[in-house]
Design a protein around this motif. Structure first.
Motif, mmCIF file in Angstrom:
data_model
loop_
_atom_site.group_PDB
_atom_site.id
_atom_site.type_symbol
_atom_site.label_atom_id
_atom_site.label_comp_id
_atom_site.label_asym_id
_atom_site.label_seq_id
_atom_site.Cartn_x
_atom_site.Cartn_y
_atom_site.Cartn_z
ATOM 1 N N VAL A 1 -14.297 11.410 7.283
ATOM 2 C CA VAL A 1 -12.922 11.997 7.474
ATOM 3 C C VAL A 1 -11.952 10.883 7.631
ATOM 4 N N ILE A 2 -12.388 9.826 8.853
ATOM 5 C CA ILE A 2 -11.438 8.854 9.160
ATOM 6 C C ILE A 2 -11.331 7.928 7.963
ATOM 7 N N CYS A 3 -12.544 7.667 7.202
ATOM 8 C CA CYS A 3 -12.607 7.036 5.971
ATOM 9 C C CYS A 3 -11.526 7.256 5.141
ATOM 10 N N GLY A 4 -11.503 8.757 4.840
ATOM 11 C CA GLY A 4 -10.883 9.460 3.895
ATOM 12 C C GLY A 4 -9.249 9.264 4.231
ATOM 13 N N MET A 5 -8.826 9.284 5.424
ATOM 14 C CA MET A 5 -7.704 9.048 5.893
ATOM 15 C C MET A 5 -7.283 7.553 5.624
ATOM 16 N N LEU A 6 -8.038 6.653 5.856
ATOM 17 C CA LEU A 6 -7.833 5.124 5.442
ATOM 18 C C LEU A 6 -7.622 5.001 3.698
ATOM 19 N N PHE A 7 -8.311 5.795 3.108
ATOM 20 C CA PHE A 7 -8.292 5.791 1.657
ATOM 21 C C PHE A 7 -6.897 6.422 1.108
ATOM 22 N N LEU A 8 -6.486 7.289 1.714
ATOM 23 C CA LEU A 8 -5.043 7.930 1.277
ATOM 24 C C LEU A 8 -3.984 6.795 1.858
ATOM 25 N N ALA A 9 -4.046 6.245 2.874
ATOM 26 C CA ALA A 9 -2.995 5.200 3.399
ATOM 27 C C ALA A 9 -2.822 4.206 2.136
ATOM 28 N N THR A 10 -4.226 3.750 2.005
ATOM 29 C CA THR A 10 -4.351 2.436 0.842
ATOM 30 C C THR A 10 -3.633 2.844 -0.385
ATOM 31 N N ALA A 11 -3.977 4.133 -0.776
ATOM 32 C CA ALA A 11 -3.431 4.588 -2.130
ATOM 33 C C ALA A 11 -1.866 4.705 -2.098
ATOM 34 N N ALA A 12 -1.424 4.891 -0.950
ATOM 35 C CA ALA A 12 0.156 5.281 -0.858
ATOM 36 C C ALA A 12 0.536 3.961 -0.804
ATOM 37 N N THR A 13 0.056 3.005 -0.269
ATOM 38 C CA THR A 13 0.939 1.669 -0.428
ATOM 39 C C THR A 13 0.694 1.084 -1.616
ATOM 40 N N TYR A 14 -0.373 1.402 -2.566
ATOM 41 C CA TYR A 14 -0.559 0.729 -3.766
ATOM 42 C C TYR A 14 0.434 1.546 -4.524
ATOM 43 N N MET A 15 0.310 2.754 -4.556
ATOM 44 C CA MET A 15 1.346 3.636 -5.446
ATOM 45 C C MET A 15 2.853 3.007 -5.211
ATOM 46 N N ASP A 16 2.881 2.739 -4.007
ATOM 47 C CA ASP A 16 4.541 2.338 -3.702
ATOM 48 C C ASP A 16 4.725 0.927 -4.538
ATOM 49 N N ARG A 17 3.772 -0.071 -4.447
ATOM 50 C CA ARG A 17 3.846 -1.312 -5.393
ATOM 51 C C ARG A 17 3.885 -1.002 -6.932
ATOM 52 N N GLN A 18 3.305 0.014 -7.455
ATOM 53 C CA GLN A 18 3.376 0.368 -8.693
ATOM 54 C C GLN A 18 4.833 0.984 -9.182
ATOM 55 N N VAL A 19 5.422 1.639 -8.044
ATOM 56 C CA VAL A 19 6.623 2.193 -8.435
ATOM 57 C C VAL A 19 7.690 1.031 -9.169
ATOM 58 N N LEU A 20 7.584 0.079 -8.515
ATOM 59 C CA LEU A 20 8.380 -1.140 -8.842
ATOM 60 C C LEU A 20 7.710 -1.689 -10.519
ATOM 61 N N SER A 21 6.544 -1.771 -10.387
ATOM 62 C CA SER A 21 6.142 -2.628 -11.658
ATOM 63 C C SER A 21 6.244 -1.564 -12.700
ATOM 64 N N LEU A 22 6.027 -0.181 -12.456
ATOM 65 C CA LEU A 22 6.202 0.783 -13.655
ATOM 66 C C LEU A 22 7.785 1.142 -14.037
ATOM 67 N N THR A 23 8.674 0.684 -12.992
ATOM 68 C CA THR A 23 10.183 1.174 -13.440
ATOM 69 C C THR A 23 10.926 -0.069 -13.754
ATOM 70 N N TYR A 24 10.422 -1.369 -13.736
ATOM 71 C CA TYR A 24 11.149 -2.575 -13.838
ATOM 72 C C TYR A 24 11.499 -2.842 -15.179
ATOM 73 N N LYS A 25 10.530 -2.766 -16.175
ATOM 74 C CA LYS A 25 10.908 -3.334 -17.628
ATOM 75 C C LYS A 25 12.097 -2.227 -18.222
ATOM 76 N N ASP A 26 11.502 -0.988 -18.026
ATOM 77 C CA ASP A 26 12.169 0.213 -18.862
ATOM 78 C C ASP A 26 13.505 0.922 -18.156
ATOM 79 N N PHE A 27 13.532 0.673 -16.965
ATOM 80 C CA PHE A 27 14.208 1.451 -16.069
ATOM 81 C C PHE A 27 15.305 0.523 -15.190
#
Length: 488
Positions: free
Chosen positions: A17-43
């Motif tokens: 369960v704890i490992c699952g929480m770490l997974f969600l935290a890591t997913a959130a931070t990497y989605m945040d990095r993708q927000v910039l890369s996916l919006t840079y060129k076209d928006f």
């Protein structure tokens, strides 16, 4: 009193369960990095007048701020404790992610003196005033500097994720399982990047790119609430029974170092850590490989647009990025390889880890052929980049575990922070230099190994990325030839 002292007929599995929480935290931070890369060129770039130099500077400064923060955040977490340290870091990230959404409003107010507290109205006003060269340059310059400041805030917050997660993994898993557990939570990086192409461009197209950052900050806030409720150290957790606690602490029991309290071992000063060869092994394991991973994370959507012409919100663009990160999920199998070497072959954790990492270091060599294969189909380089990503994440999970294998728990976050700092410096150099290289290669129509313009620039980057892991493995092996615990 914790239920960890009660005898249970069956071992609880709260560590997952704890490992699952770490997974969600890591997913959130990497989605945040993708927000910039996916919006840079076209928006963002069309609205604010950015070019590859600007984007390279922004991603590079993010990496540098992340690097500097990592030097101190690990020590901070070791000092204040995992719960408070993790929550402080995530709270900083949430604030920084939210601030990004107001870049256009602030830029408009600073450049034109007009304050419009509506994303759509601000966007229309910026388009109207960006009709002259001087105003366009002012908008670009001001927005870049504002974004740089906000990325620094986010970098400080995100820097706490891996030191906290690796420390919690050391608390909740025995050494033989740490590589696999780290691989599982580290897979959040791929899942975040995998999901992002289906969510971020759609939000940006329908509601504006600003809302993509706000949505991500909202997810981070929900995670903080959940983590506060579910996390305690194993001995304090009412969800961990005696059988699971004994399983978690099997290494200390075997080494006759088990204690009845939550003492994590002798304290090691930040600068003292640099005197150990084991720390330098981690440094060499992070410097170049992290630069490779962050380059693909930040530039993959731009690569697809620049070389093949597919925007981040087109069906083909989404599927290409999705496929890249789907293939990188193969790292889940790779992260388990050291466990097989340890349990089946009887190797010590470090030897098993290094053998696995040598295998991983050969896979990125296929990147040498990515640009050539792209002349046949854009799918070939995407598949190759995905394989490199899988190799990197398998490699990365085991570099993190090297720290917990050889250092006392009291120093795990500190040394992980040092490794993250070095990885961030490598990422800064990789991203910043790439932005300069792409602008130069396009403007000068550069030729390299039969490739022209930006394609030539990407070919140079692929060569460096392909050789990075094998070089890093050799340096790690030179620093620490065999398993050796740090003696304080």
């Amino acid at each position: 009193m914790s239920n960890s002292n009660e005898t249970g007929a069956k071992m609880s599995n709260y560590r997952w369960v704890i490992c699952g929480m770490l997974f969600l935290a890591t997913a959130a931070t990497y989605m945040d990095r993708q927000v910039l890369s996916l919006t840079y060129k076209d928006f963002i770039a069309p609205e604010l007048g950015w070019n590859d130099d600007n984007y390279g500077l922004i991603t590079g400064v993010f990496s540098l701020a992340y690097a500097i923060s990592m030097l101190f955040i690990g020590k901070f977490i070791d000092k204040v404790g995992t719960r408070r340290g993790y929550l402080c870091a995530f709270g900083t990230w949430v604030v920084g992610a939210t601030l990004h959404a107001f870049t256009s409003i602030l830029t408009n107010g600073i450049v034109d003196g007009t304050w419009l507290f509506s994303f759509e109205a601000t966007r229309e006003h910026l388009a109207a005033i960006r009709t002259t060269g001087n105003v366009a340059l002012a908008v670009s310059t001001v927005s870049v500097w504002l974004f740089l400041c906000m990325r620094v805030v986010v970098a400080i917050g995100e820097s706490g994720n891996f030191p906290s997660a690796v420390k919690i993994t050391a608390e909740y898993f025995p050494k033989k399982d740490r590589g696999f557990a780290t691989g599982l939570f580290n897979a959040g990086a791929q899942i975040g990047a995998l999901v992002a192409p289906f969510i971020i461009p759609g939000i940006a197209r329908a509601l504006g790119w600003e809302m993509a950052f706000i949505v991500m900050s909202g997810f981070g806030l929900l995670w903080m609430i959940a983590f506060y409720k579910v996390y305690d150290k194993p001995r304090d957790s009412k969800h961990v029974n005696k059988a699971e606690l004994e399983y978690i602490e099997q290494d200390s029991i075997a080494e006759h170092t088990a204690t009845n309290d939550n003492n994590d071992g002798p304290k090691i000063g930040l600068w003292k850590c640099f005197t150990f060869r084991q720390t330098w092994a981690v440094i060499f394991g992070r410097f170049l490989p992290d630069g490779v991973w962050w380059f693909f994370l930040f530039w993959a959507p731009a690569y697809v647009k620049d070389v093949y012409g597919y925007s981040s919100d087109s069906t083909m663009g989404i599927m290409l990025i999705f496929t890249l990160y789907l293939i990188s999920m193969l790292s889940l199998y790779g992260s388990y390889l050291p466990t097989i070497f340890v349990e089946k072959r009887g190797m010590d954790p470090y030897k098993g880890r290094m053998k696995a990492m040598l295998i991983f270091s050969f896979f990125p060599l296929i990147g040498l052929f990515a640009q050539s294969a792209g002349s046949v189909s854009c799918w070939f380089p995407i598949i190759m980049i995905g394989i490199i990503g899988a190799a990197h994440q398998s490699w990365s999970a085991n570099v993190y575990s090297v720290v917990s294998d050889m250092f006392p728990k009291s120093a795990v976050a500190t040394v992980t922070g040092i490794g993250g700092m070095v990885g961030g410096i490598g990422s800064f150099l990789f991203n910043y230099c790439s932005g300069i290289l792409f602008t130069y290669s396009e403007e000068s129509n550069m030729l390299f190994l039969g490739f022209e313009g930006k394609n030539a620039g990407y070919m140079i980057v692929f060569i460096v990325a392909s050789l990075a892991y094998l070089f890093s493995w050799c340096m790690m092996k030179i620093m620490v030839p065999k398993y050796k615990l740090v003696e304080v």
